[in-house]
Design a protein around this motif. Structure first.
Motif, short mmCIF file in Angstrom:
data_model
loop_
_atom_site.label_atom_id
_atom_site.label_comp_id
_atom_site.label_asym_id
_atom_site.label_seq_id
_atom_site.Cartn_x
_atom_site.Cartn_y
_atom_site.Cartn_z
N GLU A 143 -7.70 -53.25 -6.17
CA GLU A 143 -8.84 -53.21 -7.09
C GLU A 143 -9.63 -54.52 -7.04
N SER A 144 -8.91 -55.61 -6.81
CA SER A 144 -9.60 -56.91 -6.74
C SER A 144 -10.10 -57.21 -5.33
N GLU A 145 -9.80 -56.27 -4.40
CA GLU A 145 -10.24 -56.38 -3.01
C GLU A 145 -9.64 -57.58 -2.28
N ILE A 146 -8.46 -58.01 -2.75
CA ILE A 146 -7.72 -59.03 -2.03
C ILE A 146 -7.17 -58.43 -0.74
N ILE A 147 -6.78 -57.16 -0.83
CA ILE A 147 -6.34 -56.43 0.36
C ILE A 147 -7.15 -55.15 0.45
N GLY A 148 -7.13 -54.52 1.61
CA GLY A 148 -7.82 -53.24 1.81
C GLY A 148 -7.00 -52.37 2.75
N ILE A 149 -7.11 -51.09 2.54
CA ILE A 149 -6.37 -50.13 3.38
C ILE A 149 -7.34 -49.09 3.85
N ARG B 296 -16.34 -62.07 -4.64
CA ARG B 296 -15.43 -61.31 -5.52
C ARG B 296 -13.99 -61.69 -5.27
N ARG B 297 -13.62 -61.85 -4.00
CA ARG B 297 -12.25 -62.23 -3.67
C ARG B 297 -11.91 -63.61 -4.22
N LYS B 298 -12.87 -64.53 -4.12
CA LYS B 298 -12.64 -65.88 -4.64
C LYS B 298 -12.41 -65.85 -6.14
N ARG B 299 -13.20 -65.03 -6.85
CA ARG B 299 -13.01 -64.92 -8.30
C ARG B 299 -11.65 -64.31 -8.62
N ALA B 300 -11.27 -63.30 -7.82
CA ALA B 300 -9.98 -62.64 -8.07
C ALA B 300 -8.82 -63.60 -7.87
N LEU B 301 -8.97 -64.52 -6.91
CA LEU B 301 -7.89 -65.46 -6.63
C LEU B 301 -7.68 -66.47 -7.76
N GLN B 302 -8.63 -66.52 -8.66
CA GLN B 302 -8.49 -67.39 -9.83
C GLN B 302 -7.74 -66.70 -10.97
N ASP B 303 -7.50 -65.40 -10.81
CA ASP B 303 -6.80 -64.63 -11.83
C ASP B 303 -5.31 -64.98 -11.79
N PRO B 304 -4.72 -65.45 -12.91
CA PRO B 304 -3.30 -65.83 -12.93
C PRO B 304 -2.37 -64.69 -12.50
N GLU B 305 -2.72 -63.45 -12.85
CA GLU B 305 -1.88 -62.31 -12.47
C GLU B 305 -1.89 -62.12 -10.95
N ILE B 306 -3.07 -62.27 -10.35
CA ILE B 306 -3.18 -62.16 -8.89
C ILE B 306 -2.40 -63.28 -8.22
#
Length: 317
Positions: free
Chosen positions: A310-316, A259-269
């Motif tokens: 939401e994209s789980e790039i970070i977590g708290i 999921r993180r790898k897919r999110a990193l392909q998002d231009p906004e991310i």
């Protein structure tokens, strides 16, 4: 003086038999014979207490205290008179004055029973004040103010008004849900979860409570419980799209790295992560949570951090 003692003993005997009128007659006679004896006043006050003559009881005890101070009698006797005043106010449900006089009594002599009575009075006073503060109309006004602050991205301001609305109407489940939304925006997920649970306790059928609980649990990396919350929301409304999306996200949670790898392909991310200011803020998140809270006052930064969460790039936690 001996005659006064005899009258006092007769009064005590009548009091023990709950023959209060006879007790009063003997105490009055004893007071005439020995007007400086404050114990006679407190004994007579005890009779008035049993007769529910609260005003007379208080008046006599205060006279006893005044005379006792003049005569410098044993402080325990003064403490007893003050405690009796506190008990009289307790009977009248006047908890504020009860606390006041119990404290006065404890200043003279620390009696464990009086300490317990004072604690009870303070608890009852707090609850009385809480109930008196309830006002559904004022709660609605505060809720509307909170909604405006939320729309403007001022989440701490919204929390302030929602909290006041809750004090004014603590049984309104939606208020806890609204405040939970604010806490989520500020990344205070444990507080958000707590409010969601209170919302659900008050109204188990309020769908948003379950959905927001699910989101809070997702942010806290508890996918199993989050899944349960989203499923509960779908039991209440099978067509709810937000609950469907939340559940789908939970079910895909078995491969967070993918999921993180897919999110990193998002231009906004990518744009967020390449921003030097955001890089500095993300570094501060690891060492200085208080600095993060200050940054979250800015709606633009808060939105970017929410996107990363939401994209789980970070977590708290």
């Amino acid at each position: 003086m001996q005659k006064a003692i005899e009258e006092k003993e007769k009064g005590n005997a009548a009091y023990a038999k709950r023959d209060f009128e006879t007790a009063l007659k003997h105490y009055d006679e004893a007071i005439k014979l020995d007007p400086s004896n404050i114990t006679l006043l407190t004994n007579k006050a005890a009779v008035y207490f049993e007769q529910a003559e609260w005003g007379k009881c208080v008046e006599l005890c205060e006279q006893a205290v005044e005379k006792g101070r003049e005569q410098r009698v044993d402080y325990k006797i003064i403490a007893k008179a003050l405690a009796r005043v506190g008990n009289a106010y307790m009977k009248q449900l006047d908890y504020e004055n009860a606390v006041k006089y119990f404290n006065k009594s404890l200043t003279e002599h620390r009696n464990p029973e009086v300490v317990a009575r004072k604690n009870e009075a303070e608890k009852l006073l707090k609850e009385k004040q809480r109930l008196e503060y309830i006002d559904p109309q004022k709660s609605l006004e505060e809720k509307e103010k909170g909604n405006e602050y939320f729309k403007n991205g001022d989440f701490p301001g919204a929390i302030k008004h929602y909290s006041e609305a809750i004090k004014r109407n603590p049984d309104d489940a939606k208020l806890y849900s609204n405040r939970a939304a604010c806490y989520t925006k500020l990344l205070e997920f444990q507080l958000a979860l707590k409010d969601c649970e209170e919302c659900i306790r008050l109204d188990p059928n309020f769908i948003k409570g379950h959905i927001r609980k699910g989101h809070a649990l997702m942010a806290l990396k508890d996918s199993a419980k989050a899944e349960s919350s989203f499923r509960k929301a779908l039991e209440l409304d099978p067509q709810n799209q937000e609950a469907k999306d939340g559940l789908l996200k939970c079910l895909k949670g078995s491969d967070p790295e993918a999921r993180r790898k897919r999110a990193l392909q998002d231009p906004e991310i990518q744009q967020i992560l390449s921003d030097p200011a955001m890089q500095m803020i993300l570094q501060q998140m690891q060492s200085n949570p208080e600095a993060l809270r200050e940054h979250l006052q800015n709606p633009d930064i808060a939105g970017k951090i929410q996107k990363l969460l939401e994209s789980e790039i970070i977590g708290i936690r």
